[in-house]
Design a protein around this motif. Sequence first.
Motif, PDB file in Angstrom:
ATOM      1  N   ILE A   1      27.473 -71.763  13.918  1.00  0.00           N
ATOM      2  CA  ILE A   1      27.758 -70.937  12.747  1.00  0.00           C
ATOM      3  C   ILE A   1      26.446 -70.295  12.305  1.00  0.00           C
ATOM      4  O   ILE A   1      25.499 -71.001  11.947  1.00  0.00           O
ATOM      5  CB  ILE A   1      28.351 -71.766  11.597  1.00  0.00           C
ATOM      6  N   PRO A   2      26.328 -68.976  12.338  1.00  0.00           N
ATOM      7  CA  PRO A   2      25.056 -68.334  12.007  1.00  0.00           C
ATOM      8  C   PRO A   2      24.688 -68.457  10.532  1.00  0.00           C
ATOM      9  O   PRO A   2      25.546 -68.342   9.655  1.00  0.00           O
ATOM     10  CB  PRO A   2      25.294 -66.870  12.400  1.00  0.00           C
ATOM     11  N   VAL A   3      23.399 -68.701  10.284  1.00  0.00           N
ATOM     12  CA  VAL A   3      22.857 -68.701   8.925  1.00  0.00           C
ATOM     13  C   VAL A   3      22.264 -67.326   8.659  1.00  0.00           C
ATOM     14  O   VAL A   3      21.371 -66.873   9.376  1.00  0.00           O
ATOM     15  CB  VAL A   3      21.779 -69.791   8.758  1.00  0.00           C
ATOM     16  N   PHE A   4      22.757 -66.650   7.632  1.00  0.00           N
ATOM     17  CA  PHE A   4      22.313 -65.294   7.337  1.00  0.00           C
ATOM     18  C   PHE A   4      21.125 -65.269   6.382  1.00  0.00           C
ATOM     19  O   PHE A   4      20.331 -64.326   6.389  1.00  0.00           O
ATOM     20  CB  PHE A   4      23.462 -64.482   6.736  1.00  0.00           C
ATOM     21  N   ALA A   5      21.015 -66.304   5.542  1.00  0.00           N
ATOM     22  CA  ALA A   5      19.918 -66.322   4.573  1.00  0.00           C
ATOM     23  C   ALA A   5      19.700 -67.737   4.058  1.00  0.00           C
ATOM     24  O   ALA A   5      20.622 -68.569   4.061  1.00  0.00           O
ATOM     25  CB  ALA A   5      20.214 -65.379   3.409  1.00  0.00           C
ATOM     26  N   LYS A   6      18.484 -67.985   3.635  1.00  0.00           N
ATOM     27  CA  LYS A   6      18.123 -69.262   3.027  1.00  0.00           C
ATOM     28  C   LYS A   6      17.257 -68.956   1.810  1.00  0.00           C
ATOM     29  O   LYS A   6      16.196 -68.352   1.943  1.00  0.00           O
ATOM     30  CB  LYS A   6      17.357 -70.142   4.025  1.00  0.00           C
ATOM     31  N   PHE A   7      17.737 -69.347   0.650  1.00  0.00           N
ATOM     32  CA  PHE A   7      17.031 -69.056  -0.588  1.00  0.00           C
ATOM     33  C   PHE A   7      16.452 -70.353  -1.156  1.00  0.00           C
ATOM     34  O   PHE A   7      17.212 -71.243  -1.561  1.00  0.00           O
ATOM     35  CB  PHE A   7      17.966 -68.414  -1.614  1.00  0.00           C
ATOM     36  N   ASP A   8      15.146 -70.446  -1.183  1.00  0.00           N
ATOM     37  CA  ASP A   8      14.460 -71.587  -1.793  1.00  0.00           C
ATOM     38  C   ASP A   8      14.068 -71.150  -3.203  1.00  0.00           C
ATOM     39  O   ASP A   8      12.999 -70.584  -3.426  1.00  0.00           O
ATOM     40  CB  ASP A   8      13.241 -71.966  -0.968  1.00  0.00           C
ATOM     41  N   HIS A   9      14.936 -71.395  -4.152  1.00  0.00           N
ATOM     42  CA  HIS A   9      14.706 -70.920  -5.511  1.00  0.00           C
ATOM     43  C   HIS A   9      13.515 -71.604  -6.166  1.00  0.00           C
ATOM     44  O   HIS A   9      12.835 -70.999  -7.010  1.00  0.00           O
ATOM     45  CB  HIS A   9      15.967 -71.131  -6.356  1.00  0.00           C
ATOM     46  N   ALA A  10      13.247 -72.855  -5.812  1.00  0.00           N
ATOM     47  CA  ALA A  10      12.098 -73.553  -6.378  1.00  0.00           C
ATOM     48  C   ALA A  10      10.790 -72.898  -5.920  1.00  0.00           C
ATOM     49  O   ALA A  10       9.853 -72.740  -6.710  1.00  0.00           O
ATOM     50  CB  ALA A  10      12.127 -75.027  -5.985  1.00  0.00           C
ATOM     51  N   GLN A  11      10.735 -72.520  -4.633  1.00  0.00           N
ATOM     52  CA  GLN A  11       9.550 -71.839  -4.128  1.00  0.00           C
ATOM     53  C   GLN A  11       9.380 -70.480  -4.800  1.00  0.00           C
ATOM     54  O   GLN A  11       8.269 -70.094  -5.193  1.00  0.00           O
ATOM     55  CB  GLN A  11       9.670 -71.649  -2.617  1.00  0.00           C
ATOM     56  N   ASN A  12      10.484 -69.766  -4.965  1.00  0.00           N
ATOM     57  CA  ASN A  12      10.413 -68.472  -5.651  1.00  0.00           C
ATOM     58  C   ASN A  12       9.926 -68.628  -7.081  1.00  0.00           C
ATOM     59  O   ASN A  12       9.157 -67.799  -7.591  1.00  0.00           O
ATOM     60  CB  ASN A  12      11.793 -67.803  -5.641  1.00  0.00           C
ATOM     61  N   ALA A  13      10.356 -69.706  -7.728  1.00  0.00           N
ATOM     62  CA  ALA A  13       9.917 -69.963  -9.103  1.00  0.00           C
ATOM     63  C   ALA A  13       8.416 -70.230  -9.149  1.00  0.00           C
ATOM     64  O   ALA A  13       7.704 -69.722 -10.030  1.00  0.00           O
ATOM     65  CB  ALA A  13      10.688 -71.143  -9.679  1.00  0.00           C
TER      66      ALA A  13
ATOM     67  N   PRO B   1      29.052 -63.723   2.590  1.00  0.00           N
ATOM     68  CA  PRO B   1      29.455 -64.891   3.378  1.00  0.00           C
ATOM     69  C   PRO B   1      29.567 -66.157   2.509  1.00  0.00           C
ATOM     70  O   PRO B   1      29.320 -66.132   1.315  1.00  0.00           O
ATOM     71  CB  PRO B   1      28.330 -65.026   4.416  1.00  0.00           C
ATOM     72  N   LEU B   2      29.896 -67.258   3.175  1.00  0.00           N
ATOM     73  CA  LEU B   2      29.999 -68.537   2.501  1.00  0.00           C
ATOM     74  C   LEU B   2      28.619 -69.033   2.108  1.00  0.00           C
ATOM     75  O   LEU B   2      27.608 -68.641   2.690  1.00  0.00           O
ATOM     76  CB  LEU B   2      30.671 -69.558   3.423  1.00  0.00           C
ATOM     77  N   ARG B   3      28.581 -69.947   1.157  1.00  0.00           N
ATOM     78  CA  ARG B   3      27.289 -70.502   0.754  1.00  0.00           C
ATOM     79  C   ARG B   3      27.467 -71.924   0.237  1.00  0.00           C
ATOM     80  O   ARG B   3      28.512 -72.279  -0.329  1.00  0.00           O
ATOM     81  CB  ARG B   3      26.639 -69.621  -0.305  1.00  0.00           C
ATOM     82  N   ILE B   4      26.445 -72.710   0.440  1.00  0.00           N
ATOM     83  CA  ILE B   4      26.379 -74.069  -0.099  1.00  0.00           C
ATOM     84  C   ILE B   4      25.047 -74.212  -0.813  1.00  0.00           C
ATOM     85  O   ILE B   4      23.994 -73.860  -0.261  1.00  0.00           O
ATOM     86  CB  ILE B   4      26.494 -75.130   1.012  1.00  0.00           C
ATOM     87  N   ALA B   5      25.084 -74.707  -2.035  1.00  0.00           N
ATOM     88  CA  ALA B   5      23.869 -74.947  -2.814  1.00  0.00           C
ATOM     89  C   ALA B   5      23.523 -76.433  -2.766  1.00  0.00           C
ATOM     90  O   ALA B   5      24.408 -77.297  -2.795  1.00  0.00           O
ATOM     91  CB  ALA B   5      24.056 -74.495  -4.255  1.00  0.00           C
ATOM     92  N   ILE B   6      22.236 -76.708  -2.693  1.00  0.00           N
ATOM     93  CA  ILE B   6      21.736 -78.093  -2.688  1.00  0.00           C
ATOM     94  C   ILE B   6      20.612 -78.161  -3.717  1.00  0.00           C
ATOM     95  O   ILE B   6      19.668 -77.371  -3.654  1.00  0.00           O
ATOM     96  CB  ILE B   6      21.207 -78.492  -1.296  1.00  0.00           C
ATOM     97  N   TRP B   7      20.732 -79.085  -4.663  1.00  0.00           N
ATOM     98  CA  TRP B   7      19.724 -79.145  -5.724  1.00  0.00           C
ATOM     99  C   TRP B   7      19.509 -80.574  -6.195  1.00  0.00           C
ATOM    100  O   TRP B   7      20.310 -81.464  -5.939  1.00  0.00           O
ATOM    101  CB  TRP B   7      20.144 -78.254  -6.899  1.00  0.00           C
ATOM    102  N   GLN B   8      18.402 -80.752  -6.902  1.00  0.00           N
ATOM    103  CA  GLN B   8      18.065 -82.045  -7.495  1.00  0.00           C
ATOM    104  C   GLN B   8      18.225 -81.943  -9.003  1.00  0.00           C
ATOM    105  O   GLN B   8      17.689 -81.021  -9.629  1.00  0.00           O
ATOM    106  CB  GLN B   8      16.621 -82.425  -7.164  1.00  0.00           C
ATOM    107  N   ASP B   9      18.973 -82.876  -9.595  1.00  0.00           N
ATOM    108  CA  ASP B   9      19.185 -82.809 -11.040  1.00  0.00           C
ATOM    109  C   ASP B   9      18.074 -83.542 -11.792  1.00  0.00           C
ATOM    110  O   ASP B   9      17.124 -84.055 -11.198  1.00  0.00           O
ATOM    111  CB  ASP B   9      20.568 -83.326 -11.413  1.00  0.00           C
ATOM    112  N   GLY B  10      18.203 -83.587 -13.111  1.00  0.00           N
ATOM    113  CA  GLY B  10      17.160 -84.177 -13.940  1.00  0.00           C
ATOM    114  C   GLY B  10      16.964 -85.661 -13.729  1.00  0.00           C
ATOM    115  O   GLY B  10      15.906 -86.199 -14.051  1.00  0.00           O
TER     116      GLY B  10
END
Length: 224
Positions: free
Chosen positions: A123-135, A171-180
Motif C-alpha cells: 500500500i503506497p504511502v503518499f505523505a508523512k507529516f511529523d507535526h512535532a518536528q514542524n512545531a 487518501p486514507l490517513r492514520i494519526a499517531i500521537w502521545q497524550d499528556g
Amino acid sequence: MIHKPEHQAMVYAPWQLPDGRTVPAVAGWQFYKHRGLMDIKGSTPGYSAFLSRFTDAAELVCVTLLANKEGVDFTNLGRRIAGAFGDLLSTNYDDHKLYLLEGQLPVEDTVRRLEKELAERKIPVFAKFDHAQNAREAGLELRPTTVLVFGAPKVGTGLMQADQSIALELPLRIAIWQDGAGSTWLGFPRMQRLAADYGLQDHPVIPKLQRLLEELVRRAGGVY
C-alpha cells in the motif's frame, strides 16, 4: 488465581529483557501507559475472548467480553465500556467519530511499525507529516504527533466515481500521537460516519476500508 506476590510480579508486569529493553507484554497480557491497565485476548475457531483490567486502586474495573465467532477484536469496545464507569477510564476522545486504539509502544516505534505493515501490503504511502518536528522548526512545542497518508487508487477511485467531492477525505490517513499522560494513541475517522456526509455510507467499499484500517492500527499498536 496466582497468590504469591513474586509470581504476580512476574505475570502481571512488563518484562525487561537482558539488554535492558522493556517489553510491554508477557504471557499474553498487554500493558499500557494508562495506570494499571492490562488486557489479554485471543481467538479460536468459533470463539473470541477479551479481558481487560484497570488495577489502580482508584479504578478497579474489569471488562470481559466473549463472542461465538472467531477473529473478533474487542479492544476498542472494551475501552468504551470501561469509559462508561468514569472519565478516568475513558479515552477522553470522541470515539463515536474516531476509531481509537491505545498503543503499547512509543509514537516513533508505532509509526515505524505502521510503515512496515503498509509496505508489506504494498500500500503506497503518499505523505508523512511529523507535526512535532514542524512545531519545533517554528519555535513551538508539541508532543509527538505523526500522520501517515496512504491508499490504493483502485479503491479510492470507486468512491470518487460515486461522488467526486469525497476526494476531500482521500487518501486514507492514520494519526499517531502521545497524550499528556504519555500514552500512545492511533486513530482514524470512522468510515461509515465519514461516508454518510456524502451519502455513501452504504457503498460496498466502506466496510472493507474500515476493516483494513482497524487491522492496520492493531498491527502497528500492539506487541502481539
